[in-house]
Design an enzyme around this catalytic site. Structure first.
Site: not given
Length: 477
Positions: A183, A235, A237-238, A257, A291, A388
């Site tokens: 996706k 993507g 962290t949440e 990651e 990232c 971030e």
């Protein structure tokens, strides 16, 4: 200093033909969503609608997973040398179509054509070439004499490097004998759909690669589907935490990651001009949508003024504008949502007392733009030093000793990357051993190679992608 005037040098849009609408790619065919839902993908530099794309629902994800499961039986049974032929073929087609794909990526993502053409696309092809070479050598990878594939991999990729993240995920999965349901991000689905066409062009068997397009709900359905054996996610962290909760207690293998807040550490013996180039590339490459971006600059106090003067001069030469112009250094922010987050955090930095500086530059009137920005007077308590930002914003902190540099660099919930600038090799090795970061660059930054593993610690995720290490995530070991 003399001021140079640049004539526009736009890359032609005519090299890429974008259809008005796209379906998802399931079992070797493009198909509309079962419920007919679609969403629009925009060009962030102009806000024009590029195309309409199918919004995959529960039934669509189920069809894709079943197609991948069916294809797995024959794909995994092929000798590695036969799977390698398909991967080599895909790599060659990517090279042949690289100009087309680079323009598409810059249109849909907003990144400068120089980056998509000279960095992204060569690395995309290199990853498929590299893992094609592993396909018939898995017995020598160190994971047993006859390692087996896992099955069906559900893969979710972000919008900052759409085609490159696809290569990081799909190439090792196919080399190991797995099949894939991928996706792409909602804001950048087009290059993945063009890759689906490349799979057909390469003659890849039906169902080996399936691509479902949609928003976060589509990704959630893919992660939760009982037919998935392996989840790979790059993507925020949440979202990574939510995925970890979903798969907890299941037999699904997972690699995550996630975000980062990398420290770029400059000592007083570092070559200043070289360090400045590394700092600029570390935070302003891809508009800071990286990232592992060097978003925290840790500079030794004795050279702070000299370094910042040189850095500001260099930032004043950066050109912000049309991503398809070959002179452009910084393109468009990927979406209105991301621009709002960058602005909010930059405003918070000012409100908390940090000093904001940005070079004078005229931003385009349409699209999503943010000037390269520098904050000084930053402490470890500032939000801009902890959170971030994922944009072209650099926070500057100082240190006096190597021990203090290590303590400040590690004072973050993240642990993805770091950079060290010094002429002393012993100091580089000492620092690298102390820094809690998955990747540590010395006297450079943001250098990647398909043979080198990449991944993080703490809230930057777990597992590694790239290199021999990247095979483990797709083998039953």
């Amino acid at each position: 200093m003399p001021v140079f005037e640049y004539a526009p040098a736009p890359e032609s849009r005519a090299v890429v033909d974008i259809a008005p609408s796209y379906g998802m790619f399931i079992d070797g065919e493009f198909a509309e969503a079962g419920d007919g839902k679609v969403f629009k993908t925009l060009s962030p530099s102009s806000e024009e609608v590029l195309s309409e794309v199918a919004q995959a629902g529960v039934e669509d994800v189920d069809r894709a997973v079943k197609a991948a499961r069916k294809a797995f039986e024959t794909w995994s049974a092929l000798p590695g040398s036969e799977r390698a032929k398909y991967l080599f073929r895909i790599a060659r087609i990517i090279q042949e179509r690289s100009r087309e794909l680079a323009v598409l990526e810059s249109l849909d993502n907003g990144k400068p054509i120089r980056e998509s053409r000279d960095a992204d696309l060569p690395l995309v092809a290199a990853h498929f070439f590299y893992y094609a070479g592993w396909a018939d050598k898995l017995a020598y990878a160190g994971y047993g004499p006859d390692p087996k594939p896992l099955g069906v991999a559900g893969q979710i990729i972000p919008w900052n490097f759409p085609l490159l993240m696809l290569a990081w995920k799909i190439a090792p999965a196919l080399a190991c004998g797995n099949t894939v349901v991928l996706k792409p991000a909602e804001t950048t689905p087009l290059s993945a759909l063009f890759f689906a066409d490349i799979c057909r062009q390469a003659g890849l068997p039906k169902g080996v690669v399936n691509i479902v397009t949609g928003d976060g709900s589509t990704g959630a359905e893919l992660v939760a589907h009982p037919g998935i054996d392996k989840v790979a996610f790059t993507g925020s962290t949440e979202v990574g935490k939510a995925i970890a909760r979903t798969v907890a207690g299941t037999k699904k293998k997972v690699t995550l990651e996630l975000g980062g807040k990398a420290a770029n550490i400059v000592f007083d013996d570092a070559p200043i001009d070289q360090a400045v180039e590394g700092i600029v590339g570390g935070i302003f490459f891809n508009q800071g949508h990286v990232c592992c971006a060097g978003s925290r600059l840790l500079v030794q106090e004795s050279v702070q003024d000299e370094l910042l003067d040189a850095l500001k001069r260099r930032m004043s030469t950066l050109r912000v504008g049309d991503p398809l112009d070959k002179n452009t250094d910084i393109g468009a922010i990927n979406s209105a949502e991301q621009l709002a987050r960058i602005r909010a955090l930059a405003d918070a930095g000012e409100a908390e007392g940090a000093e904001r500086w940005a070079p004078q530059c005229e931003l385009p009137s349409s699209g999503y733009w943010f000037a390269p920005t520098l904050f000084t007077g930053v402490t470890q308590a500032h939000r801009i030093a902890r959170e971030e930002i994922f944009g072209p914003v650099l926070s500057v902190l100082t240190f006096r000793t190597p021990e203090e540099a290590v303590a400040k660099a590690n004072n973050t919930p993240y642990g993805l990357s770091a950079g060290i600038w010094t002429e002393k090799g012993s100091r580089i090795l000492w620092m690298a051993n102390k820094l809690r970061a998955g990747v540590v660059w010395s006297n450079t930054f943001n250098k990647f190679d398909p043979a080198s593993p990449f991944g993080g610690y703490k809230e930057s995720g777990y597992g590694r992608e790239g290199g021999r290490h990247g095979l483990e995530a797709y083998l039953d070991v």
